[in-house]
Write an enzyme that holds these catalytic residues in place. Structure first.
Site, PDB file in Angstrom:
ATOM      1  N   GLU A  35       0.862  -1.176   0.000  1.00 53.73           N
ATOM      2  CA  GLU A  35       0.000   0.000   0.000  1.00 53.73           C
ATOM      3  C   GLU A  35       0.904   1.233   0.000  1.00 53.73           C
ATOM      4  O   GLU A  35       1.767   1.359   0.875  1.00 53.73           O
ATOM      5  CB  GLU A  35      -0.897  -0.011   1.240  1.00 53.73           C
ATOM      6  CG  GLU A  35      -1.924   1.098   1.248  1.00 53.73           C
ATOM      7  CD  GLU A  35      -2.831   1.038   2.476  1.00 53.73           C
ATOM      8  OE1 GLU A  35      -3.634   1.972   2.646  1.00 53.73           O
ATOM      9  OE2 GLU A  35      -2.710   0.078   3.260  1.00 53.73           O
ATOM     10  N   ARG A 262       4.400 -12.692  10.567  1.00 50.64           N
ATOM     11  CA  ARG A 262       5.270 -11.514  10.589  1.00 50.64           C
ATOM     12  C   ARG A 262       6.549 -11.842  11.346  1.00 50.64           C
ATOM     13  O   ARG A 262       6.541 -12.631  12.284  1.00 50.64           O
ATOM     14  CB  ARG A 262       4.586 -10.348  11.312  1.00 50.64           C
ATOM     15  CG  ARG A 262       3.537  -9.620  10.503  1.00 50.64           C
ATOM     16  CD  ARG A 262       3.009  -8.459  11.330  1.00 50.64           C
ATOM     17  NE  ARG A 262       1.961  -7.723  10.650  1.00 50.64           N
ATOM     18  CZ  ARG A 262       2.175  -6.746   9.790  1.00 50.64           C
ATOM     19  NH1 ARG A 262       3.408  -6.387   9.500  1.00 50.64           N
ATOM     20  NH2 ARG A 262       1.160  -6.115   9.204  1.00 50.64           N
ATOM     21  N   LYS A 272       3.640   1.161   9.948  1.00 50.34           N
ATOM     22  CA  LYS A 272       3.788   2.394   9.167  1.00 50.34           C
ATOM     23  C   LYS A 272       3.227   3.588   9.927  1.00 50.34           C
ATOM     24  O   LYS A 272       3.781   4.690   9.870  1.00 50.34           O
ATOM     25  CB  LYS A 272       3.068   2.253   7.825  1.00 50.34           C
ATOM     26  CG  LYS A 272       3.799   1.440   6.790  1.00 50.34           C
ATOM     27  CD  LYS A 272       3.013   1.507   5.486  1.00 50.34           C
ATOM     28  CE  LYS A 272       3.593   0.574   4.447  1.00 50.34           C
ATOM     29  NZ  LYS A 272       2.729   0.537   3.239  1.00 50.34           N
TER      30      LYS A 272
END
Length: 561
Positions: A35, A262, A272
């Site tokens: 993204e 993760r 982020k």
């Protein structure tokens, strides 16, 4: 070293099983779907290495697809940074795609859902929808707009598209099951109204698709065979498949979503949103600050693409989230730089040494090896003169037998040079040593082959000639956070753990061979660590960043604590 083949990770096992069951190798296709709302970080690097690594392993195409469905947070700057990072890591995508490429198709499929009475326009507030949706232990209830007619839904959805409503006034929801045990299946939102200019489509659209609707359908349009996501998307898989069921053509490849864990890195954050907060509150100097875990930050600090890829390969792919010690990442950059970084001499905490029996005004050029790990690296010439700098820590007036550096009455060798002996020292009014007077053995020059040059002394020091030394700003970086997992404390904010000593800027003195050093040049300051030329360097001023020390000093500090 074992010659046995490397075992497959569980994702590779899935792919191999699919091939064994008749899936064509030629139909394999992967994608990396960032993204563009921030810079990529070390967690993304693992995902990049996974997807592009599978592409290399199976000789299959990999798309770079930007999930650009939220214009309020996305910028072209982030798109450019992401492309730069993927290329820098050494990967090449087959095609560059954007979810926005599919806005018209996604809209048409949404209209088809409405016509099939599988989607409806909901006019409740977000608070009302949250209540109506229930809880993980209590089923949701049908909302007051769930049974709108198809014609009314089509008209409202068209008006949403035409910009006739304010943000939050209406949404389009899939009509699935308000009593599902998976809350994501309780009539999820497909479209919302957003009056924001998009970085690619400008103001063409007033409605934007949600991630869950966009993701699987985009995979299908691109004929991605294996859609690999992080573990938090496991509950989304049921919805991913439901959406595909509504549009699928059985003659085409049906994407398969699978999830991996993760890999969080100690002493940092990889959200982020949290990284953006560090930037906005000036804790760091931008997304590429060398203390940041962003790929841009690691690159600026001096990390190599090879070291990051080796790190990703070492930690592998797992099914459970876990915390990886940042020391492992530092090990890999240290290991790679040891092989490729030229050796140079620099003094960061200078102490003046005068070699009293060396002729005043004389300069001698000594031959120095560029990299003992690389036979092809060659040699260079470094100047030697009567006055040199050594590190303050390398001299003591008195010291025990375990101190093998310079002390009064004892000898050390200067790297690539002569054996010197400390005869006396000068102190300032506070008792601090400011100069050491030495003598040198005139026949002890390294490599000269004389009997004196072969004499064994226990200490070897790096040094620079004062008359020839280049002044440089040297930025010494440390952990950005003092806690190994700063964003997992329920009673504290992650900002409470910012390390106030994560950056120290000093003046260093470098050998003159570095006069033409360019940004991104990486070197080893002998006995001190690995350093990289920063982009702030100008023809008038050199700036170096410390990438990593020669040893893991942080681990020693932690053990002591």
């Amino acid at each position: 070293m074992s010659d046995s083949p490397k075992s497959l990770n569980f994702i590779e096992h899935i792919i191999e099983e699919d091939i064994e069951n008749g899936f064509s190798k030629e139909a394999l296709r992967f994608r990396f779907p960032p993204e563009p709302n921030g810079y990529l970080h070390i967690g993304h690097a693992s995902s990049i290495c996974l997807n592009f690594g599978l592409g290399e392993k199976y000789n299959a195409p990999v798309n770079l697809r930007f999930d650009d469905t939220n214009p309020a947070k996305e910028e072209q700057e982030y798109v450019d940074a992401i492309k730069r990072d993927v290329h820098w890591l050494g990967y090449h995508w087959d095609t560059e795609r954007y979810s926005s490429d599919y806005f018209q198709q996604l809209y048409e499929w949404a209209v088809d859902l409405i016509k099939a009475d599988k989607a409806y326009v909901d006019s409740q507030s977000s608070e009302e929808m949250a209540i109506q949706k229930g809880t993980p232990t209590e089923p949701g209830v049908n909302g007051p707009f769930r049974n709108r007619t198809v014609s009314e839904n089509l008209e409202l959805f068209q008006d949403m598209k035409d910009g006739k409503f304010q943000e939050g006034e209406h949404v389009l929801r899939a009509k699935i099951d308000m009593a599902s045990t998976n809350m994501l299946m309780r009539d999820p939102i497909i479209y919302r109204v957003l009056h924001s200019a998009h970085h690619r489509t400008n103001t063409d659209w007033c409605i934007y698709p949600m991630y869950d609707w966009t993701h699987g359908e985009s995979d299908y349009i691109e004929q991605v065979s294996h859609s690999l996501c992080t573990l938090e998307f496991l509950p989304h898989r049921e919805l991913y498949n439901w959406f595909l069921d509504q549009i699928i053509d059985e003659s085409k490849v049906r994407p398969k979503q699978r999830e991996f864990a993760r890999r969080n890195l100690s002493h940092t954050v990889v959200s982020k949103r949290k990284l953006l907060k560090l930037v906005e509150e000036d804790v760091v100097q931008g997304w590429d600050d060398p203390r940041m875990p962003t790929i841009s930050g690691l690159r600026r600090r001096g990390y190599t693409p090879e070291s990051i890829r080796n790190f990703a390969d070492t930690i592998g792919i797992a099914k459970r989230d876990n915390l990886i010690d940042v020391s492992l990442l530092e090990f890999h950059v240290r290991e790679h730089l040891n092989k490729v970084a030229p050796r140079v001499m620099a003094v960061l905490d200078p102490l003046k040494v005068v070699i009293t029996n060396y002729p005043e005004g004389e300069v001698e050029w000594l031959t120095a090896e560029n990299n003992p790990e690389d036979d092809s690296a060659g040699t260079r010439e470094v100047p030697f003169s009567r006055e040199i700098y050594i590190e303050k820590a390398d001299f003591r007036e008195e010291a025990n037998k375990k101190f093998f550096r310079l002390k009064l009455g004892k000898e050390v060798r200067l790297k690539n040079g002569y054996i010197i002996k400390a005869e006396s020292c000068t102190k300032d009014e506070n008792g601090n040593v400011i100069e050491v007077q030495c003598t040198y053995d005139t026949k002890s020059k390294s490599g000269s082959g004389t009997e004196e040059s072969l004499r064994k002394v226990k200490g070897t020091l790096h040094w620079v000639s004062i008359a020839h030394a280049l002044e440089s700003e040297v930025r010494l970086y440390d952990r950005l956070f003092t806690d190994e997992s700063p964003d997992t404390h329920k009673d504290k904010d992650f900002m409470d753990f910012v390390n106030p000593e994560s950056l120290e800027s000093i003046t260093g003195y470098l050998e003159p061979s570095l006069i033409d050093a360019k940004p991104q040049d990486r070197v080893q300051f002998q006995r001190l660590g690995y350093f990289c030329v920063d982009k702030d360097t100008t023809p008038e001023k050199l700036v170096f960043n410390r990438t990593v020390g020669l040893r893991d000093s942080w681990a020693k500090i932690q053990q002591k604590d």
